[in-house]
Enzyme design. Structure first.
Site, PDB file in Angstrom:
ATOM      1  N   GLU A   3       0.825  -1.209   0.000  1.00 59.59           N
ATOM      2  CA  GLU A   3       0.000   0.000   0.000  1.00 59.59           C
ATOM      3  C   GLU A   3       0.861   1.261   0.000  1.00 59.59           C
ATOM      4  O   GLU A   3       0.512   2.251  -0.631  1.00 59.59           O
ATOM      5  CB  GLU A   3      -0.959   0.002   1.192  1.00 59.59           C
ATOM      6  N   TYR A  51      -6.318   6.669   3.876  1.00 60.27           N
ATOM      7  CA  TYR A  51      -6.470   5.619   2.872  1.00 60.27           C
ATOM      8  C   TYR A  51      -5.748   4.343   3.284  1.00 60.27           C
ATOM      9  O   TYR A  51      -6.322   3.243   3.295  1.00 60.27           O
ATOM     10  CB  TYR A  51      -5.965   6.055   1.486  1.00 60.27           C
ATOM     11  N   ASP A  96      -9.233   5.984  -2.340  1.00 61.20           N
ATOM     12  CA  ASP A  96      -8.130   6.553  -3.114  1.00 61.20           C
ATOM     13  C   ASP A  96      -8.710   7.235  -4.355  1.00 61.20           C
ATOM     14  O   ASP A  96      -9.928   7.421  -4.461  1.00 61.20           O
ATOM     15  CB  ASP A  96      -7.138   5.455  -3.497  1.00 61.20           C
TER      16      ASP A  96
END
Length: 390
Positions: free
Chosen positions: A40, A123, A141
């Site tokens: 991520e 996020y 996102d």
DNA sequence: AAAGCGGGGCT
DNA sequence: AGCCCAGCTTT
């Protein structure tokens, strides 16, 4: 169809579409929270295809939280070299050290704890909680904002922070019971493969029938987003300073400050020459060319106590950041005589750092093979590659 | 709320 | 030549 009905339809069809088939990506092999976390962070503002080779190398070199926490920062940056936004790498390692110190090396199944890690924002916290732990947290996102703006025909400017907060509430309300991880990934997968920014592929889209933007023929108008300012120009002069004697075959490089642009990365010595093309010179003007060589000589002496003698032009390189456009002119140079008090040169020969008035600068002589150990931004990798290839 | 912070790929 | 990308941090 009322809104709640559309929402149930959207969630059901999107999840089913994702489970019918999705991309085989390296970080989807298992639910190890550390693997999800690293992926991520790398995927922030970066495309999947770009990330994959970096991810494989990174996981091979730092397979566990402990391994990452124990590594020298320079090794982590070297592994990140070329991927950009280098504070991500430094924050990720700081986060790993937090996990070791605070949680015994185990990433906790706890939203507040995860959100408190360095480099983890709204996020990423939602992505880790939903994908690794299947907790019903939204992970909004750019893809998700685009998909939901279109499906529900939302006209708020997605460049505004407030809009993301609103879409987070909506996204949270859409998560099907017990399927947070798959659903959040489905939203992003749809945005990446089907509901793309420029020319969305509506016909194969699993939720096209009730997409409000599509029904109104406005899928190309959404989402609304204010455009960013163009990068400002900077004209810079750099030098490849060749060593002699004990440093024969080596060149002089320096490390950037610990905060700001390209923090802690290595580079060629260079100076700002101006912010307009008028500060530049024309190829066919030998007089101006000589003046430029003089300019970098003076500037490097003032800023770093380095007296160099430019011997010729090597290359012009462009490099565009999000907010700055560098026009870099690179000279080759020898070290000048008669400055035994040039402390930076002595410091570089001793392999030590040196404090200038402007900023802390550590200079070092390196050979071609030393490039494999120090992290350089892409611009300087290109220039050095060209220099050593000739 | 706005700006700083990389690099690459697509139209 | 823009625009966008599985954003976060600092001001």
């Amino acid at each position: 169809m009322v809104k709640q009905e559309a929402s149930l339809y959207f969630s059901r069809e999107l999840l089913a579409w994702y489970r019918r088939g999705n991309r085989d990506l390296p970080w989807r092999r298992n639910k190890d929270p550390y693997r999800i976390w690293v992926s991520e962070i790398m995927l922030q503002q970066t495309r999947v295809e770009t990330v994959i080779p970096y991810y494989e190398r990174f996981m091979a070199q730092f397979p566990t939280v402990q391994a990452l926490a124990d590594a020298p920062e320079e090794e982590v940056l070297k592994c990140w070299e070329g991927l950009g936004y280098y504070s991500r790498a430094r924050n990720l390692q700081a986060g790993a050290r937090m996990v070791v110190q605070l949680y015994g090396g185990i990433i906790p199944d706890d939203k507040e704890a995860v959100a408190g890690l360095k480099g983890v924002g709204p996020y990423t916290a939602g992505a880790i909680m939903s994908i690794a732990f299947n907790r019903p947290e939204p992970a909004v996102d750019g893809n998700v904002m685009r998909v939901l703006s279109r499906f529900f025909c939302l006209e708020d400017d997605i460049a505004k922070p407030k809009t993301r907060v609103g879409i987070e509430k909506l996204a949270a309300s859409l998560i099907p019971e017990g399927a947070a991880g798959d659903f959040n990934q489905a939203l992003m997968e749809l945005g990446a493969l089907v509901c793309t920014p420029k020319s969305p592929s509506c016909l194969p889209c699993p939720v096209m029938e009730h997409c409000e933007a599509r029904l109104q023929g406005r899928e190309l108008e959404l989402p609304v987003k204010t455009k960013a300012k163009p990068p400002r120009p900077e004209y810079r002069l750099a030098a490849i300073v060749r060593g002699s004697g004990a440093n024969e075959g080596k060149i002089l490089v320096r490390q950037r400050p610990e905060s700001g642009l390209l923090a802690q990365m290595w580079e060629l010595p260079h100076v700002l020459a101006g912010d307009a093309a008028g500060d530049w010179y024309r190829e066919d003007a030998p007089k101006e060319r000589a003046e430029l060589a003089e300019a970098i000589t003076r500037a490097l002496e003032d800023e770093a106590g380095l007296l160099i003698r430019p011997t010729g032009w090597l290359a012009d390189e462009e490099h565009v950041f999000s907010h700055i456009h560098w026009h870099m002119r690179v000279y080759e140079a020898d070290l000048g005589e008669g400055r035994a008090d040039a402390q930076n040169i002595m410091a570089a020969e001793a392999g030590a750092g040196y404090e200038t008035d402007a900023a802390r600068s550590a200079y070092r002589w390196i050979g071609r093979e030393d490039m494999d150990k120090l992290p350089f931004p892409n611009l300087f990798l290109r220039i050095l590659g060209q220099y050593w290839k000739r």
